[in-house]
Design a protein around this motif. Structure first.
Motif, mmCIF file in Angstrom:
data_model
loop_
_atom_site.group_PDB
_atom_site.id
_atom_site.type_symbol
_atom_site.label_atom_id
_atom_site.label_comp_id
_atom_site.label_asym_id
_atom_site.label_seq_id
_atom_site.Cartn_x
_atom_site.Cartn_y
_atom_site.Cartn_z
ATOM 1 N N HIS A 155 -38.750 25.688 -22.165
ATOM 2 C CA HIS A 155 -39.701 26.779 -22.357
ATOM 3 C C HIS A 155 -39.061 27.738 -23.354
ATOM 4 O O HIS A 155 -37.941 27.501 -23.809
ATOM 5 C CB HIS A 155 -39.962 27.532 -21.048
ATOM 6 C CG HIS A 155 -40.484 26.689 -19.921
ATOM 7 N ND1 HIS A 155 -41.816 26.375 -19.780
ATOM 8 C CD2 HIS A 155 -39.854 26.095 -18.880
ATOM 9 C CE1 HIS A 155 -41.977 25.618 -18.705
ATOM 10 N NE2 HIS A 155 -40.798 25.428 -18.142
ATOM 11 N N CYS A 190 -44.775 32.141 -23.000
ATOM 12 C CA CYS A 190 -43.904 31.016 -23.296
ATOM 13 C C CYS A 190 -44.218 30.554 -24.719
ATOM 14 O O CYS A 190 -45.375 30.434 -25.097
ATOM 15 C CB CYS A 190 -44.162 29.886 -22.318
ATOM 16 S SG CYS A 190 -43.192 28.411 -22.676
ATOM 17 N N GLU A 192 -42.640 27.769 -26.257
ATOM 18 C CA GLU A 192 -42.201 26.394 -26.536
ATOM 19 C C GLU A 192 -43.145 25.482 -25.759
ATOM 20 O O GLU A 192 -43.286 25.623 -24.546
ATOM 21 C CB GLU A 192 -40.763 26.214 -26.036
ATOM 22 C CG GLU A 192 -40.202 24.822 -26.165
ATOM 23 C CD GLU A 192 -39.591 24.576 -27.531
ATOM 24 O OE1 GLU A 192 -38.993 25.510 -28.107
ATOM 25 O OE2 GLU A 192 -39.732 23.448 -28.018
ATOM 26 N N CYS A 194 -44.754 23.236 -23.388
ATOM 27 C CA CYS A 194 -44.092 22.781 -22.169
ATOM 28 C C CYS A 194 -45.031 22.004 -21.265
ATOM 29 O O CYS A 194 -44.725 21.771 -20.110
ATOM 30 C CB CYS A 194 -43.485 23.978 -21.429
ATOM 31 S SG CYS A 194 -44.690 25.214 -20.959
ATOM 32 N N HIS A 198 -49.208 25.092 -21.050
ATOM 33 C CA HIS A 198 -48.299 25.912 -21.866
ATOM 34 C C HIS A 198 -48.960 27.221 -22.281
ATOM 35 O O HIS A 198 -48.374 28.296 -22.179
ATOM 36 C CB HIS A 198 -47.852 25.114 -23.097
ATOM 37 C CG HIS A 198 -47.267 25.952 -24.170
ATOM 38 N ND1 HIS A 198 -46.128 26.702 -23.970
ATOM 39 C CD2 HIS A 198 -47.667 26.209 -25.439
ATOM 40 C CE1 HIS A 198 -45.858 27.358 -25.082
ATOM 41 N NE2 HIS A 198 -46.778 27.089 -25.978
ATOM 42 N N MET A 201 -49.011 30.079 -19.740
ATOM 43 C CA MET A 201 -47.732 30.526 -19.188
ATOM 44 C C MET A 201 -47.387 31.869 -19.825
ATOM 45 O O MET A 201 -46.494 31.974 -20.643
ATOM 46 C CB MET A 201 -46.652 29.479 -19.466
ATOM 47 C CG MET A 201 -45.358 29.767 -18.750
ATOM 48 S SD MET A 201 -44.253 28.360 -18.878
ATOM 49 C CE MET A 201 -42.709 29.136 -18.403
HETATM 50 CU CU LIG Z 1 -43.393 27.087 -20.860
#
Ligand SMILES: [Cu+2]
Ligand code: HEC
Length: 332
Positions: A155, A190, A192, A194, A198, A201
């Motif tokens: 992340h 977040c 990155e 994931c 994602h 997040m």
């Molecule tokens: Cu993430």
């Protein structure tokens, strides 16, 4: 092109790195200002020369294109000038990198261990004995020392107005310092990829005046309130033991995944700590406002509300949801 360029005029930009609201974000922004100014100067000179050459030496009857190769003086100049620019940029860059990487020291520094999970953030205030999720409360005007770990996949933690980004890699502890000048809510997410959720997040940092922060800390350190009425008491009972009927009985109970300080048996660590769940403004990666209708929809089917969520659909009945929501809402 115009739409793209005009988007730069927007003022409602809660996640803009160009409007830092704290010491550490400002340091990174200062570096960007220098780099951007140099880049603009280089752009103007190079494009200017290009346009000049295109115009000045354009084709005319009787004009022959000259072929030339190897102008040693020009090539040396073209190597040395960029090298000097990069060297000049390296000085403030390296200084800032070390500055931002330095761990803040002092008795009043707050240490928080952050864990990135699919698809939410867990915060452990190691010195204060508080565990919470997604909404990170901090005092203003002082550096916050985050040590960041990954739990499942990669992340990346980012609150653009308060600090730089930090990749979150399982098996490795990284660190990041944040600071906020003024009280308020700062958005982050977040950064990155994931998994399925994602984009769900998110996180937020809620900065308080130091006095208000103290109050938040002492509220959080209290164990959960005992259920105030019979419906909430029924919810607490369901939370720990599940129900004697339907699928919910065979599956895991809420308590096997969630901890509630002060509720016997609720010690799970798979999901967010819910001791003071009702004090949060948002839940599930800060994507839903914490209100009764969102909570009901969440309990009815988490993966439908948030694709890929690790909280399963527990096939709760409407009656069970009534009781659980009544209980969760007492957790101020
Ligand atoms: Cu993430
Ligand atoms: C298998 C483990 C598991 C079980 C069982 C479980 N949960 Fe969860 N729960 C999670 C996870 C993981 C999340 C975080 C989901 C996310 O944000 O993606 C979560 C999130 C939540 C949230 C939102 C918390 C926040 O602050 O974001 C609430 C409220 C909640 N669960 C209540 C319950 C209740 C009530 C039950 C029992 C009916 C229950 N959970 C059963 C794993 C579980």
């Amino acid at each position: 092109m115009a739409a793209f360029a005009l988007s730069a005029c927007s003022t409602d930009t809660p996640q803009s790195v160009l409007q830092p609201q704290g010491e550490f974000a400002r340091k990174a922004d200062a570096l960007w200002d220098i780099t951007f100014a140099i880049a603009i100067a280089v752009f103007v000179v190079v494009q200017g020369l290009l346009l000049y050459a295109i115009f000045r030496y354009r084709h005319k009857p009787g004009r022959e294109a000259a072929q030339f190769h190897g102008n040693t003086r020009l090539e040396i100049a073209m190597t040395i000038i960029p090298a000097l620019i990069l060297l000049g940029l390296a000085v403030p860059t390296v200084a800032t990198v070390f500055d931002l990487a330095a761990e803040p020291t002092g008795a009043d520094v707050i240490h928080i261990s952050v864990e990135g999970r699919q698809f939410w953030w867990r915060y452990d205030y190691t010195d204060l004995d508080i565990v919470t999720a997604n909404e990170l409360h901090i005092p203003t005007g002082q550096p916050i020392d985050l040590s960041i770990e990954g739990y499942d996949v990669n992340h990346s933690f980012w609150v653009p107005r308060l600090g730089g980004t930090q990749d979150v890699v399982p098996g490795r502890t990284s660190r990041l310092t944040l600071e906020a000048d003024d009280p308020g809510t700062y958005l982050g997410q977040c950064k990155e990829f994931c998994g399925l959720s994602h984009s769900n997040m998110n996180l937020r940092v809620i900065a308080h005046d130091p006095g208000d922060f103290e109050q938040w800390v002492s509220d959080q350190q209290e164990p959960a309130a005992a259920p105030s009425d019979s419906l909430a008491a029924e919810g607490a009972e369901l939370f720990v033991n599940g129900a004697a009927d339907a699928q919910f009985a065979g599956g895991p109970s809420c308590a096997s995944c969630h901890a509630i300080e002060g509720l016997d048996g609720a010690v799970g660590i798979i999901g967010p700590n819910l001791t003071h769940f009702a004090a949060r403004n948002t839940f599930a990666g800060a994507i839903f406002q914490n209100n009764e209708s969102n909570l009901r929809a969440w309990l009815a089917n988490p993966p439908e509300r948030k694709p890929g969520s690790q909280m399963p659909n527990l096939q709760l009945t409407t009656g069970q949801i009534d009781a659980l929501v009544a209980y969760l809402q007492t957790l101020e």
